[in-house]
Scaffold this motif. Structure first.
Motif, PDB file in Angstrom:
ATOM      1  N   THR A  89       2.228  15.401  -1.257  1.00  0.00           N
ATOM      2  CA  THR A  89       2.931  16.010  -2.388  1.00  0.00           C
ATOM      3  C   THR A  89       3.497  14.946  -3.322  1.00  0.00           C
ATOM      4  OG1 THR A  89       3.510  17.915  -1.020  1.00  0.00           O
ATOM      5  CG2 THR A  89       4.779  17.606  -3.039  1.00  0.00           C
ATOM      6  N   VAL A  90       4.090  13.898  -2.736  1.00  0.00           N
ATOM      7  CA  VAL A  90       4.635  12.810  -3.564  1.00  0.00           C
ATOM      8  C   VAL A  90       3.495  12.078  -4.268  1.00  0.00           C
ATOM      9  CG1 VAL A  90       6.109  10.774  -3.605  1.00  0.00           C
ATOM     10  CG2 VAL A  90       6.544  12.556  -1.923  1.00  0.00           C
ATOM     11  N   ALA A  91       2.401  11.868  -3.546  1.00  0.00           N
ATOM     12  CA  ALA A  91       1.246  11.182  -4.139  1.00  0.00           C
ATOM     13  C   ALA A  91       0.687  11.973  -5.319  1.00  0.00           C
ATOM     14  CB  ALA A  91       0.161  10.974  -3.079  1.00  0.00           C
ATOM     15  N   GLU A  92       0.601  13.288  -5.176  1.00  0.00           N
ATOM     16  CA  GLU A  92       0.101  14.133  -6.267  1.00  0.00           C
ATOM     17  C   GLU A  92       1.031  14.074  -7.480  1.00  0.00           C
ATOM     18  OE1 GLU A  92      -0.322  17.985  -4.570  1.00  0.00           O
ATOM     19  OE2 GLU A  92      -2.056  17.431  -3.331  1.00  0.00           O
ATOM     20  N   LEU A  93       2.346  14.029  -7.231  1.00  0.00           N
ATOM     21  CA  LEU A  93       3.300  13.906  -8.334  1.00  0.00           C
ATOM     22  C   LEU A  93       3.097  12.589  -9.077  1.00  0.00           C
ATOM     23  CD1 LEU A  93       5.793  14.722  -9.982  1.00  0.00           C
ATOM     24  CD2 LEU A  93       7.219  13.801  -8.129  1.00  0.00           C
ATOM     25  N   ILE A  94       2.899  11.507  -8.335  1.00  0.00           N
ATOM     26  CA  ILE A  94       2.672  10.203  -8.969  1.00  0.00           C
ATOM     27  C   ILE A  94       1.408  10.244  -9.824  1.00  0.00           C
ATOM     28  CG2 ILE A  94       2.140   7.768  -8.537  1.00  0.00           C
ATOM     29  CD1 ILE A  94       3.934   8.025  -6.018  1.00  0.00           C
ATOM     30  N   ASP A  95       0.351  10.878  -9.306  1.00  0.00           N
ATOM     31  CA  ASP A  95      -0.885  11.002 -10.083  1.00  0.00           C
ATOM     32  C   ASP A  95      -0.628  11.754 -11.389  1.00  0.00           C
ATOM     33  OD1 ASP A  95      -2.266   9.682  -8.108  1.00  0.00           O
ATOM     34  OD2 ASP A  95      -3.088  11.501  -7.183  1.00  0.00           O
ATOM     35  N   GLN A  96       0.176  12.814 -11.318  1.00  0.00           N
ATOM     36  CA  GLN A  96       0.500  13.579 -12.524  1.00  0.00           C
ATOM     37  C   GLN A  96       1.246  12.712 -13.540  1.00  0.00           C
ATOM     38  OE1 GLN A  96       2.684  17.058 -11.259  1.00  0.00           O
ATOM     39  NE2 GLN A  96       1.070  17.694  -9.834  1.00  0.00           N
ATOM     40  N   LEU A  97       2.198  11.932 -13.049  1.00  0.00           N
ATOM     41  CA  LEU A  97       2.976  11.064 -13.940  1.00  0.00           C
ATOM     42  C   LEU A  97       2.113   9.947 -14.515  1.00  0.00           C
ATOM     43  CD1 LEU A  97       6.253  10.867 -11.819  1.00  0.00           C
ATOM     44  CD2 LEU A  97       5.900  12.176 -13.929  1.00  0.00           C
ATOM     45  N   ASN A  98       1.180   9.428 -13.717  1.00  0.00           N
ATOM     46  CA  ASN A  98       0.250   8.418 -14.228  1.00  0.00           C
ATOM     47  C   ASN A  98      -0.531   8.944 -15.426  1.00  0.00           C
ATOM     48  OD1 ASN A  98       0.849   6.365 -12.378  1.00  0.00           O
ATOM     49  ND2 ASN A  98      -0.715   7.005 -10.920  1.00  0.00           N
ATOM     50  N   ASN A  99      -0.836  10.225 -15.403  1.00  0.00           N
ATOM     51  CA  ASN A  99      -1.660  10.835 -16.450  1.00  0.00           C
ATOM     52  C   ASN A  99      -0.837  11.512 -17.547  1.00  0.00           C
ATOM     53  OD1 ASN A  99      -4.219  10.193 -15.260  1.00  0.00           O
ATOM     54  ND2 ASN A  99      -3.844  11.790 -13.734  1.00  0.00           N
ATOM     55  N   ASP A 100       0.489  11.469 -17.416  1.00  0.00           N
ATOM     56  CA  ASP A 100       1.371  12.120 -18.391  1.00  0.00           C
ATOM     57  C   ASP A 100       1.586  11.190 -19.583  1.00  0.00           C
ATOM     58  OD1 ASP A 100       3.450  13.322 -19.821  1.00  0.00           O
ATOM     59  OD2 ASP A 100       4.382  14.132 -18.008  1.00  0.00           O
ATOM     60  N   GLU A 101       1.132  11.607 -20.747  1.00  0.00           N
ATOM     61  CA  GLU A 101       1.205  10.761 -21.940  1.00  0.00           C
ATOM     62  C   GLU A 101       2.639  10.541 -22.425  1.00  0.00           C
ATOM     63  OE1 GLU A 101      -1.077   8.956 -23.552  1.00  0.00           O
ATOM     64  OE2 GLU A 101      -2.388   9.470 -21.882  1.00  0.00           O
ATOM     65  N   ARG A 102       3.593  11.301 -21.915  1.00  0.00           N
ATOM     66  CA  ARG A 102       4.989  11.132 -22.324  1.00  0.00           C
ATOM     67  C   ARG A 102       5.694  10.037 -21.526  1.00  0.00           C
ATOM     68  NH1 ARG A 102       7.316  16.725 -20.789  1.00  0.00           N
ATOM     69  NH2 ARG A 102       6.100  16.121 -18.937  1.00  0.00           N
ATOM     70  N   VAL A 103       5.062   9.589 -20.440  1.00  0.00           N
ATOM     71  CA  VAL A 103       5.705   8.689 -19.480  1.00  0.00           C
ATOM     72  C   VAL A 103       5.157   7.275 -19.626  1.00  0.00           C
ATOM     73  CG1 VAL A 103       6.005   8.176 -17.021  1.00  0.00           C
ATOM     74  CG2 VAL A 103       6.149  10.545 -17.843  1.00  0.00           C
ATOM     75  N   ASP A 104       6.070   6.298 -19.831  1.00  0.00           N
ATOM     76  CA  ASP A 104       5.695   4.883 -19.927  1.00  0.00           C
ATOM     77  C   ASP A 104       6.053   4.107 -18.665  1.00  0.00           C
ATOM     78  OD1 ASP A 104       4.923   4.861 -22.874  1.00  0.00           O
ATOM     79  OD2 ASP A 104       6.957   5.658 -22.945  1.00  0.00           O
ATOM     80  N   GLY A 105       7.052   4.594 -17.933  1.00  0.00           N
ATOM     81  CA  GLY A 105       7.480   3.924 -16.710  1.00  0.00           C
ATOM     82  C   GLY A 105       7.713   4.922 -15.594  1.00  0.00           C
ATOM     83  N   ILE A 106       7.343   4.517 -14.372  1.00  0.00           N
ATOM     84  CA  ILE A 106       7.559   5.357 -13.189  1.00  0.00           C
ATOM     85  C   ILE A 106       8.333   4.533 -12.173  1.00  0.00           C
ATOM     86  CG2 ILE A 106       6.483   6.682 -11.321  1.00  0.00           C
ATOM     87  CD1 ILE A 106       3.966   6.888 -13.123  1.00  0.00           C
ATOM     88  N   LEU A 107       9.375   5.140 -11.619  1.00  0.00           N
ATOM     89  CA  LEU A 107      10.185   4.486 -10.598  1.00  0.00           C
ATOM     90  C   LEU A 107      10.305   5.403  -9.394  1.00  0.00           C
ATOM     91  CD1 LEU A 107      12.396   2.393  -9.599  1.00  0.00           C
ATOM     92  CD2 LEU A 107      14.042   3.913 -10.683  1.00  0.00           C
ATOM     93  N   ILE A 108      10.007   4.892  -8.209  1.00  0.00           N
ATOM     94  CA  ILE A 108      10.280   5.609  -6.965  1.00  0.00           C
ATOM     95  C   ILE A 108      11.570   5.042  -6.393  1.00  0.00           C
ATOM     96  CG2 ILE A 108       9.478   6.140  -4.641  1.00  0.00           C
ATOM     97  CD1 ILE A 108       6.639   5.804  -5.625  1.00  0.00           C
ATOM     98  N   GLN A 109      12.603   5.877  -6.283  1.00  0.00           N
ATOM     99  CA  GLN A 109      13.892   5.414  -5.779  1.00  0.00           C
ATOM    100  C   GLN A 109      13.801   5.144  -4.275  1.00  0.00           C
ATOM    101  OE1 GLN A 109      16.744   4.694  -7.600  1.00  0.00           O
ATOM    102  NE2 GLN A 109      17.370   3.826  -5.654  1.00  0.00           N
TER     103      GLN A 109
END
Length: 288
Positions: free
Chosen positions: A76-96
C-alpha cells in the motif's frame, strides 16, 4: 567563549529567500509541491511533520500530507509512492522515519523517483554526491555546510572528525566535508580512544544520539563544534522534558571557537534544506 552559530536565524533567512523566489515565479505556473508520507502515530514524527507543513505554508509550497495507519501494508505504501512519483503537482517526496518495524524502509526510500527525493537519500543521489556531481543532498549534512558557509568557516585544509556513520548524517557529512577540501576522519562506536581522536579535530561534527556525550576534554581549543544530536531528556528537578545535543554545551562553549546550540542550531536547518531541495526539484522541472 565560542561564537554561537545560529542555525535558527540562518534557516529564517533562507526560508525568506525561498518565499521571495516562489512569489516571483511565472504566474501561469503552479507553486512547488511537497508530499510527506507518515505511517503510524509516533509523537515525535507527528511533531516533525507539523513543523515541515508549517514551513511549507510560510514559504508558499503546497503540502500534500498522507497519514497512514500503523498496520498499513508494504504494498500500500509502495503504491502511494508510485502515485506521488507520477503526480505532476509534486516536486518532492519525503517518507517520515522511523517507519513501523514490519515495513522495509530501504525499499520504500529507493522507490522514490530520484528527482523527487527531497531527503537526498536515494542511491542515485548518494552516488552523485560520491562522484561530486550536482544532485539533491541529504538535508542535515547540507544544513551543516550552509551554516559553515554563512559564518565563513573554511574547511579547506582543516582536520574534520565526524562522529557517527549513519546514511542519514555521518556518511554524507564526511563526503561533503571532503568535497570542501577538509581532511576527514569518520569515527563510531568501535573507534578506539575517541576523546584523543576528537582532540585533533579543527571541525568536529557529532551525530551519535547520546545526550551530552562529548565534554570539554574531547575538544581542541578553538575548534568548530557542530552538534547534530537532538535528545529529549527529563530534568531531574522539574520533571519536565528538554532537548539537549550530543555535546555538553556548558563545558564545551568556553573552549571551542564556534559551536551550534541545541535547540536552535542544526535542527531548523534540516527542515529548511528539505524546502530547498523541493524548490530545487521544482526549478529543474520548469527551467531545465
Amino acid at each position: 567563549m565560542a561564537q554561537r552559530l545560529d542555525g535558527k536565524a540562518l534557516a529564517q533567512k533562507i526560508q525568506a529567500q525561498l518565499a521571495t523566489d516562489i512569489s516571483q515565479r511565472d504566474p501561469n505556473l503552479r507553486p512547488p509541491g511537497l508530499a510527506v508520507v507518515m505511517v503510524g502515530d509516533n509523537p515525535a514524527s507527528a511533531a516533525y511533520v507539523r513543523n515541515k507543513e508549517r514551513a511549507c505554508d510560510r514559504i508558499g509550497i503546497t503540502s500534500f500530507g498522507s497519514h497512514l495507519p500503523a498496520d498499513t501494508a508494504q504494498e500500500t505504501v509502495a503504491e502511494l509512492i508510485d502515485q506521488l512519483n507520477n503526480d505532476e503537482r509534486v516536486d518532492g517526496i519525503l517518507i517520515q522515519l522511523p517507519l513501523p518495524s514490519h515495513l522495509d524502509s530501504v525499499a520504500l526510500l529507493n522507490r522514490i523517483a530520484p528527482d523527487k527525493d527531497a531527503d537526498g537519500l536515494h542511491p542515485e543521489n548518494m552516488g552523485r554526491l560520491m562522484r561530486g556531481e550536482a544532485g539533491l543532498r541529504s538535508c542535515t549534512p547540507a544544513g551543516v555546510m550552509a551554516v559553515l558557509k554563512e559564518y565563513n568557516i573554511d574547511a579547506t585544509g582543516q582536520k574534520a572528525v565526524v562522529l557517527g556513520r549513519s546514511i542519514l548524517v555521518g556518511k554524507p557529512m564526511a563526503l561533503m566535508l571532503l568535497a570542501a577540501n577538509a581532511t576527514v576522519t569518520m569515527a563510531h562506536s568501535r573507534t578506539e580512544d575517541l576523546p584523543a581522536l576528537c582532540r585533533q579535530a579543527d571541525i568536529l561534527v557529532a551525530a551519535v544520539g547520546r545526550p551530552n556525550m562529548i565534554n570539554s576534554d574531547w575538544i581542541k581549543p578553538g575548534a568548530t563544534v557542530i552538534d547534530v544530536g537532538i535528545n529529549r531528556i527529563e530534568d531531574e528537578t522539574s520533571g519536565k522534558a528538554r532537548l539537549v545535543g550530543d555535546i555538553d554545551f556548558a563545558s564545551v562553549e568556553p573552549i571551542a571557537g564556534a559551536i551550534t546550540p541545541v535547540p536552535g542550531g542544526i535542527g531548523p536547518m534540516t527542515v529548511t534544506m528539505l524546502m530547498h531541495n523541493t524548490v530545487l526539484s521544482y526549478r529543474k522541472r520548469f527551467n531545465g
